[in-house]
Design an enzyme around this catalytic site. Structure first.
Site, PDB file in Angstrom:
ATOM      1  N   CYS A 188     -52.893  12.076  -6.750  1.00 54.68           N
ATOM      2  CA  CYS A 188     -54.297  12.066  -6.317  1.00 54.68           C
ATOM      3  C   CYS A 188     -55.214  11.673  -7.481  1.00 54.68           C
ATOM      4  CB  CYS A 188     -54.665  13.429  -5.721  1.00 54.68           C
ATOM      5  SG  CYS A 188     -56.149  13.344  -4.688  1.00 54.68           S
ATOM      6  N   HIS A 194     -50.694  14.280  -1.561  1.00 54.49           N
ATOM      7  CA  HIS A 194     -50.188  15.459  -2.271  1.00 54.49           C
ATOM      8  C   HIS A 194     -48.753  15.775  -1.861  1.00 54.49           C
ATOM      9  CE1 HIS A 194     -53.889  16.874  -4.290  1.00 54.49           C
ATOM     10  NE2 HIS A 194     -54.493  16.232  -3.303  1.00 54.49           N
ATOM     11  N   GLU A 225     -46.843  17.903  -3.113  1.00 55.40           N
ATOM     12  CA  GLU A 225     -46.510  19.317  -3.339  1.00 55.40           C
ATOM     13  C   GLU A 225     -46.812  20.209  -2.138  1.00 55.40           C
ATOM     14  OE1 GLU A 225     -50.769  18.903  -4.983  1.00 55.40           O
ATOM     15  OE2 GLU A 225     -49.005  17.651  -4.630  1.00 55.40           O
ATOM     16  N   GLY A 245     -44.249  50.647 -10.374  1.00 56.48           N
ATOM     17  CA  GLY A 245     -43.526  50.762  -9.106  1.00 56.48           C
ATOM     18  C   GLY A 245     -43.449  49.428  -8.391  1.00 56.48           C
TER      19      GLY A 245
END
Length: 506
Positions: free
Chosen positions: A79, A167, A169, A221
């Site tokens: 891009c 894109h 991804e 935790g």
């Protein structure tokens, strides 16, 4: 050292996603600010340029000198990255006639191009840009188009340099992973980044780094600190002391159950019951930011108090993960999030910092935990905020309000598990609202509290949608909370998405 891909971050919201996709292909990568390329690092095998919120024509746009990178490394511009490459090479980038956003169909024009090897001639991609390349420089060859964008992808003659204006991804680009995988193949990087390889390398590095030094770790935790503890325990054993502070704002029975889990893992853990200290400090405080600060400071004070009882401690370990590091980097000149799990403790106590998970994404941390043999329920726990129920009780905090939230939350989470819905939800909990309303129980009129239930779906907490839980399920949970939790006569369900709302209420 692992061979790596460098991702130069020009400020895109999806830069982290590029990194995660590359890691999912068993390839190590690092995200660095656009102007911080690690020259001299011989493990770098390829470079990806990310997108950006800016136009390349904007005077404030992030610009990098690519002359020392181009031709030396295989290079992929995504891009803005593709537009920057074109712009600095004599091409033209201008406002698109119509904003190119959303799904488009990629038509391959050069089927033999290494970046597009193995792709079907027509596949869906995701566009998201206001500018477009209107003229390619000399020696730039168009290798793919869409119905609206002629220059959807290009290759530079005589260089292993490519640009794509979509894109790869994002999930909506169907062949995006294949495109990235092809780029990794072009770069010749070893695809040896696996949980087992990370553990072996990290344990060896920790042994060398820490030697016979003693180290303390604040346990919460949660997944990150738990995996950190088990990894360190594998490396240095009893030289690690873990401190788990109960600030009185944990889930029902969590202090006891977490200590029991840690005991099974063979960890050396000191459990500290500090409920009364925190309740005293929080008495009458209603401002959310003040509550957070009091809880944060109280945690540091108790932790420091306990740590001083131990001898010869030289290191503080933290469960910092890669998104924390990335978000703390000032790429755009604005720090998104200041980070440190336990504030200024290392400097205050003259301790060195050890962060063995600092290069991992959350999903990788979970894989490491499973590889270390940790139990599934410890690894796939929902995220839980550091201030705990302190930010799920709106207004002032009292022990009785904590009891109400703990009981309601326990019913909600138990039902999610029983219905097989727990793992389909990113995060869930009960919130006590500072709202009382009229109700009827038996023949009596009541004027009691309202509990809001919150459950969201997400992949990374950057965005989240409210979980579409079945009505029958919600009815069952609501009835049980109202019948069993003294002080509650109304239950509501939060159907807000992020953005504009946040996951937590405070």
């Amino acid at each position: 050292m692992h061979e790596k891909i460098i991702i130069l971050d020009f400020g895109s919201q999806t830069t982290q996603l590029i990194g995660r996709r590359v890691r999912e292909l068993n390839t190590y990568c690092e995200i660095v600010p656009y102007n911080k390329f690690p020259f001299g690092d011989e493990t770098v095998k390829g470079v990806i340029l990310s997108g950006s919120p800016f136009s390349v024509n904007d005077k404030n746009a992030f610009k990098a000198d690519l002359s020392q990178i181009r031709g030396k490394y295989p290079l992929l511009g995504i891009c803005y990255g593709a537009q920057l490459l074109a712009s600095v090479s004599g091409g033209e980038v201008d406002k698109a006639d119509s904003r190119e956003y959303g799904r488009a169909h990629l038509r391959i024009r050069e089927a033999n191009d290494p970046l597009l090897t193995g792709l079907p001639t027509n596949s869906q991609v995701w566009m998201s840009h206001g500018d477009t390349i209107v003229k390619v420089p000399e020696h730039f060859n168009v290798i793919a188009s869409t119905e609206d964008v002629d220059l959807a992808a290009y290759k530079v003659d005589g260089e292993e340099t490519w640009g794509v204006q979509f894109h790869p991804e994002v999930f909506h680009t169907e062949q995006g992973t294949k495109i990235l995988d092809n780029f990794l193949t072009i770069s010749g990087v070893k695809k040896d980044w696996t949980p087992a390889s990370f553990i072996a390398t990290t344990v060896q590095e920790l042994k060398e780094q820490l030697g016979d030094d003693k180290l303390i770790l604040a346990l919460s935790g949660g997944v990150d600190s738990s995996v950190t503890a088990v990894l360190l325990n594998k490396a240095i054993g009893k030289n690690l002391t873990c401190i788990f502070v109960d600030h009185g704002l944990l889930r029902k029975n969590e202090f006891e159950s977490v200590l029991e889990n840690y005991e099974h893992l063979g960890l050396n853990v000191i459990g500290v019951d500090a409920k009364q200290h925190f309740y005293g400090e929080l008495d009458g405080v209603t401002d959310p930011e003040r509550k957070r600060k009091i809880i944060g400071k109280g945690f540091i004070d108790i932790f420091e108090q306990e740590a001083k009882k131990l001898k010869d401690i030289k290191w503080l370990a933290q469960g910092t993960i890669y998104p924390d590091i990335i978000e703390s980097l000032s790429i755009t000149g604005v720090t998104i999030k200041s980070h440190h799990n336990v504030g200024g403790l290392p400097e205050k106590m003259n301790l060195k910092l050890c962060e063995p998970l600092r290069l991992l994404f959350k999903d990788e941390v979970r894989k490491i935990g499973l590889e270390l043999g940790m139990q599934e329920h410890l690894i796939h726990r929902h995220p839980f905020p550091g201030p705990g129920l302190g930010i799920r009780i709106l207004g002032s905090i009292t022990p009785d309000k904590v009891r109400v939230v703990q009981e309601a939350d326990d019913i909600f989470i138990s039902h999610l598990r029983a219905a097989g819905l727990y793992n389909k939800v990113w995060q869930a909990g009960a919130i006590l609202l500072p709202v009382q309303s009229v109700g009827v129980m038996g023949d009596e009129r009541t004027y009691e509290n309202t509990i809001a239930l919150r459950a969201v779906t997400s992949t990374d907490a950057m965005t989240a949608d409210w979980a579409h839980l079945p009505y029958e399920f919600l009815a069952k949970v609501s009835n049980e909370i109202i019948n069993k939790v003294k002080g509650v006569n109304r239950v509501v369900y939060d159907i807000s998405s992020k953005p504009p709302a946040t996951i937590e209420w405070e």
